[in-house]
Design a protein around this motif. Structure first.
Motif, short mmCIF file in Angstrom:
data_model
loop_
_atom_site.label_atom_id
_atom_site.label_comp_id
_atom_site.label_asym_id
_atom_site.label_seq_id
_atom_site.Cartn_x
_atom_site.Cartn_y
_atom_site.Cartn_z
N GLU A 62 -2.35 5.86 0.36
CA GLU A 62 -3.41 4.65 0.49
C GLU A 62 -3.73 4.31 1.94
O GLU A 62 -4.56 4.03 2.39
CB GLU A 62 -3.24 3.47 -0.64
CG GLU A 62 -4.34 2.66 -0.48
CD GLU A 62 -3.96 1.42 -1.56
OE1 GLU A 62 -5.10 0.45 -1.66
OE2 GLU A 62 -3.13 1.48 -2.45
N ARG A 63 -2.36 4.19 2.53
CA ARG A 63 -2.63 3.49 3.87
C ARG A 63 -3.30 4.41 4.70
O ARG A 63 -3.82 4.47 5.89
CB ARG A 63 -1.18 3.38 4.40
CG ARG A 63 -0.31 2.35 4.11
CD ARG A 63 0.63 1.94 5.08
NE ARG A 63 1.83 3.00 4.70
CZ ARG A 63 2.83 2.80 3.95
NH1 ARG A 63 3.04 1.78 3.06
NH2 ARG A 63 3.74 3.79 3.84
N GLY A 99 -7.37 5.41 2.35
CA GLY A 99 -7.98 4.33 1.60
C GLY A 99 -8.16 4.80 0.08
O GLY A 99 -7.06 4.75 -0.63
N SER A 100 -9.13 4.19 -0.56
CA SER A 100 -9.51 4.38 -2.07
C SER A 100 -8.94 5.87 -2.57
O SER A 100 -8.37 5.91 -3.60
CB SER A 100 -10.72 3.99 -2.72
OG SER A 100 -11.59 4.84 -2.01
N LEU A 129 1.03 -1.14 -0.12
CA LEU A 129 -0.15 -0.11 -0.09
C LEU A 129 0.91 1.13 0.11
O LEU A 129 1.87 1.36 0.65
CB LEU A 129 -0.80 0.12 1.00
CG LEU A 129 -1.87 -1.00 1.27
CD1 LEU A 129 -2.70 -0.89 2.65
CD2 LEU A 129 -2.71 -1.16 0.24
N ASP A 156 -1.71 8.02 -4.90
CA ASP A 156 -0.46 7.33 -5.35
C ASP A 156 -0.19 7.12 -6.63
O ASP A 156 0.73 7.21 -7.22
CB ASP A 156 -0.40 6.04 -4.34
CG ASP A 156 -0.29 6.10 -2.94
OD1 ASP A 156 0.23 7.03 -2.63
OD2 ASP A 156 -0.80 5.32 -2.09
N ARG A 157 -1.38 6.75 -7.21
CA ARG A 157 -1.33 6.59 -9.08
C ARG A 157 -0.68 7.65 -9.44
O ARG A 157 0.12 7.80 -10.41
CB ARG A 157 -2.43 6.12 -9.52
CG ARG A 157 -2.59 4.66 -9.16
CD ARG A 157 -3.97 4.15 -9.82
NE ARG A 157 -4.44 2.99 -9.26
CZ ARG A 157 -6.11 2.93 -8.95
NH1 ARG A 157 -6.52 3.76 -9.40
NH2 ARG A 157 -6.28 2.01 -8.45
N GLY A 205 -6.62 7.77 -1.40
CA GLY A 205 -5.11 7.71 -1.22
C GLY A 205 -4.53 6.96 -2.33
O GLY A 205 -3.42 7.18 -2.76
N ARG A 206 -5.26 5.73 -2.88
CA ARG A 206 -4.89 5.09 -4.04
C ARG A 206 -4.65 5.95 -5.41
O ARG A 206 -3.73 5.76 -5.87
CB ARG A 206 -5.89 3.95 -4.32
CG ARG A 206 -5.24 2.79 -5.14
CD ARG A 206 -6.20 1.52 -5.47
NE ARG A 206 -6.49 0.97 -3.81
CZ ARG A 206 -7.91 0.99 -3.70
NH1 ARG A 206 -8.94 1.33 -4.37
NH2 ARG A 206 -8.19 0.37 -2.55
#
Length: 88
Positions: free
Chosen positions: A18-19, A22-23, A14, A29-30, A25-26
């Protein structure tokens, strides 16, 4: 055993956002990964331009004998050396 089943199909890593978020944060990160990949591509492009400029400058320093050995003439070198660094 229940803990193992709960983690099937989940990403083993993660990202930091994201940590925390959650989503959402995902997605962050991308975007960060895409930006980093873009910067790497930009740096590689700049290095390629520098290599071309260096090679063209080096060609101009070759002696007539060396040019004959590689099958080039002074006119070939003048044409290549006259190109801007961003052209192949």
């Amino acid at each position: 055993m229940a803990e193992c089943i709960d983690t099937i199909g989940q990403s083993p890593y993660l990202g930091p956002a994201e940590r925390l978020f959650g989503s959402l944060g995902r997605a962050v990160d991308r975007i960060g990964k895409s930006a980093a990949e873009g910067m790497v591509a930009m740096v590689l492009g700049l290095l390629e331009w520098q290599r071309r400029a260096d090679e063209r400058a080096t060609l101009q320093t070759l002696s007539d004998e060396m040019l004959r050995d590689v099958g080039l003439s002074r006119a070939d070198i003048a044409g290549e050396a006259g190109k801007p660094f961003w052209l192949r």
